[in-house]
Design a protein around this motif. Structure first.
Motif, PDB file in Angstrom:
ATOM      1  N   GLN B 159       0.970  -1.331   0.181  1.00  0.00           N
ATOM      2  CA  GLN B 159       0.166   0.153  -0.346  1.00  0.00           C
ATOM      3  C   GLN B 159       0.690   1.125   0.339  1.00  0.00           C
ATOM      4  N   TYR B 283       4.235   0.272   1.706  1.00  0.00           N
ATOM      5  CA  TYR B 283       4.229  -0.219   3.137  1.00  0.00           C
ATOM      6  C   TYR B 283       3.677  -1.762   2.996  1.00  0.00           C
ATOM      7  N   ALA B 284       5.050  -3.220   2.813  1.00  0.00           N
ATOM      8  CA  ALA B 284       4.044  -4.298   2.226  1.00  0.00           C
ATOM      9  C   ALA B 284       3.830  -5.007   3.415  1.00  0.00           C
ATOM     10  N   ASN B 285       2.741  -5.432   3.262  1.00  0.00           N
ATOM     11  CA  ASN B 285       1.582  -5.851   4.875  1.00  0.00           C
ATOM     12  C   ASN B 285       2.074  -6.339   5.585  1.00  0.00           C
ATOM     13  N   LEU B 287       5.962  -6.049   6.598  1.00  0.00           N
ATOM     14  CA  LEU B 287       6.755  -6.302   7.405  1.00  0.00           C
ATOM     15  C   LEU B 287       6.519  -4.647   8.559  1.00  0.00           C
ATOM     16  N   GLY B 288       7.423  -4.453   8.965  1.00  0.00           N
ATOM     17  CA  GLY B 288       7.153  -4.197   9.852  1.00  0.00           C
ATOM     18  C   GLY B 288       7.483  -2.260   9.858  1.00  0.00           C
TER      19      GLY B 288
END
Lengths: 213, 393
Positions: B159, B283-285, B287-288
């Motif tokens: 996202q 952002y990858a879902n 990964l923090g």
């Protein structure tokens, strides 16, 4: 699934109470389980039970999406997480204490504390040169046997200080528990998290921070 | 006597072992390929820069800079980001090239870590800078390219959050009146301390309408419908301009086919103080930490005496590799294990196979201690041993 880091010990019960009030159905065995990871499938929630001081670490690294951490821990750890809501539980305050309240003398008075960052920031702001000694517990012992001139610690009732013949010499700042969120989860799981924040803020006691929405 | 830290590395420094290197090369090539097809030209800048020029302009916290002195005592920094060095180049070596410039980079940057492991102090960043173009089309182009790069790298779930620091600044100034008070509010947002922000807003002597406007900023997160809410918060000319620009931006991203990846988030403020307009993060879902970030920086170039509007993004290759979590499909090489009397034959065969692009290792038998363990690391092994012994075993 949302992962929530919970602090073990003192804050845990109050935090669980708050979650239940907010309508989360947590099973009764939740309270005295010794498991470190608990899954509540019907709520699509997973809880990890961590040392209070470690909660922001789990959240910052993203292995937990959200967490409950004391403001004292947030000040000490300075982690890159969102501090979204004041839960107003586990109220206490950070203070300086010692055997006497006579001004500190000597070239570099020694300060014992679990919170070395908080302590050194505080004394720097006061313009006092001190040396910080990091301890992991029973901080009150340090001035009694001459390890330190003062301690910096959290005080809730003041009873421990009193029973050990110590007096508070300065108030640093009030502490309550905070709802914290990982910066990526805050965006990728925004719906679930916003819902949680809303439900929690509705049951937080006292002046509602969130009512101005 | 001190024991040397043979296996120790400075905090935050990492080795890249062959398997990971292979993975990264693969991702890197795909990203570079896409970026080139959009007409961006790759370039390099030095690892070391002067503190006064690049270090100061880069807006990375001073304590995060690796500093050293050159022979004449001038302070140098290991470049902490690539945007400032590229701005320097655009304003000096490339100053006769007409704007807009489309430049790209793939370089290691350095940011000192103070406390603990888990965060590299040196990492590879791949990114682009579109310099000399202030249009909304330029903002859309870099966001769309970032999405395309993530697509081509093979990332399926991601996202992009878009914010606007100009909007926040205008909102704060229109309510609190001066820069100093606006800076205090910005600081709470930057520190992600919403509890402190709300408390501070409540304590300020403001009308309840203005307090509500400041509080409402924290909830301006979501899809395009949030733009209409935003306009109610900031009904000034500048506010309307920002929001109509964002609407155009969303339309353009829709044309690029990436609008479904995008959410607006007006609470997004970057640690990079040079941003002036649209800012965004990817952002990858799984990964923090953010994968990538970017935005518009219209003031930076004037620090190098060639004022220009500009925008760009950077992707952290280490974070992207982690998010992709690719399978270890390492193509093992073949091996020819030979004895001296058949060395010539072995070299001939190896040369022939290598010219076809095969990976072939040549190894003399007497150099191997444990033949079984050694030969496990190869796809197939050809033995050329003894005067008359035949080929494969």
């Amino acid at each position: 699934m949302l992962t929530m880091a919970m602090p073990k010990g003192r804050i845990f019960e109050e935090a669980v109470g708050l979650l239940r009030k907010a309508g989360y159905r947590l099973p009764p065995e939740f309270d005295d389980s010794r498991k470190l990871i608990l899954e509540i499938e019907e709520e699509n929630l997973r809880f990890i039970l961590a040392k209070p001081m470690d909660v922001p670490t789990y959240v910052e690294h993203g292995v937990a999406d959200v967490g409950i951490a004391g403001k004292d821990v947030m000040l000490e750890e300075e982690r890159n997480v969102y501090e979204v809501l004041d839960l107003k539980i586990s109220g206490c305050y950070l203070a300086v204490a010692g055997i006497t309240d006579k001004p500190l003398t000597g070239v570099a008075p020694k300060i014992a504390t679990k919170y070395p960052n908080v302590a050194s920031n505080y004394f720097r702001e006061q313009g006092e040169q001190v040396e910080i000694i990091k301890l992991n517990g029973s901080i009150e012992l340090a001035p009694l046997i001459g390890l330190a001139d003062r301690i910096v610690d959290i005080v809730s009732t003041g009873r421990t200080l009193k029973e050990n013949g110590l007096m508070e010499t300065a108030f640093i700042e009030p502490i309550t528990s905070r709802f914290i969120v990982n910066p990526v989860s805050y965006r990728t799981k925004d719906r679930v998290i916003d819902d949680m924040v809303e439900r929690l803020s509705a049951v937080v006691e006292g002046v509602d921070d969130y009512e101005d929405r | 006597m001190t024991v040397p830290f043979v296996f120790e590395k400075p905090l935050g420094m990492r080795d890249t072992l062959p398997v990971l290197y292979d993975l990264k090369t693969n991702i890197r090539q795909r990203i570079q390929g896409v970026t080139e097809t959009w007409g961006y030209r790759f370039m390099n800048t030095p690892t070391l820069e002067y503190y006064e020029t690049v270090g100061d302009a880069s807006a990375i916290l001073d304590q995060q800079l690796f500093k050293l002195l050159d022979q004449r005592g001038k302070t140098l920094v290991l470049r902490p980001d690539m945007t400032a060095p590229i701005a320097r180049v655009a304003a000096s070596s490339l100053k006769h090239e007409p704007f807009p410039l489309r430049l790209a980079y793939d370089s290691n940057v350095f940011r000192a870590q103070e406390d603990e492991g888990g965060k590299p102090a040196e990492f590879e960043q791949i990114g682009v800078e579109l310099i000399g173009d202030g249009t909304t089309s330029a903002d859309a182009e870099v966001i769309a390219l970032m999405a395309e790069v993530l697509n081509k790298a093979g990332l399926e779930e991601y996202q992009i959050a878009i914010g606007h620091v100009g909007f926040i600044q205008e909102l704060f100034l229109s309510i609190v009146g001066n820069e100093e008070r606006a800076a205090t509010l910005r600081r709470f947002l930057y520190e992600k301390n919403y509890v402190g922000y709300r408390r501070h807003v409540r304590e300020m002597a403001l009308s309840s309408i203005d307090q509500k406007r400041l509080m409402a900023l924290l909830t301006l997160r979501g899809d395009g419908s949030k733009l209409s809410e935003a306009i109610e918060l900031l009904p000034t000319d500048k506010g309307e301009k920002v929001l109509s620009d964002l609407r155009t931006l969303l339309d353009t991203l829709d044309s690029y086919g990436v609008a479904h990846r995008v959410k607006f988030d007006f609470t997004l403020v970057s640690h990079m103080s040079y941003y002036t307009g649209v800012v965004f993060e990817g952002y990858a879902n799984n990964l923090g930490v953010p994968l990538s970030n970017g935005g518009r920086y219209d003031e930076l170039l004037s620090r190098f005496n060639r004022p220009a509007q500009a925008t760009g993004f950077g992707i952290r290759l280490d974070h992207l590799t982690e998010a992709l979590n690719p399978k270890r499909e390492e193509l093992l090489p073949a091996a020819i294990i030979f004895s001296p009397e058949r060395k010539k034959e072995a070299i001939q065969q190896a040369t022939e196979r290598r010219s076809k692009g095969e990976k072939v290792v040549m190894q003399e038998l007497s150099g191997i201690k444990d033949l079984d363990a050694y030969s496990e690391g190869f796809e197939d092994v050809v033995y050329m041993i003894g005067k008359n012994g035949r080929g494969t075993m």
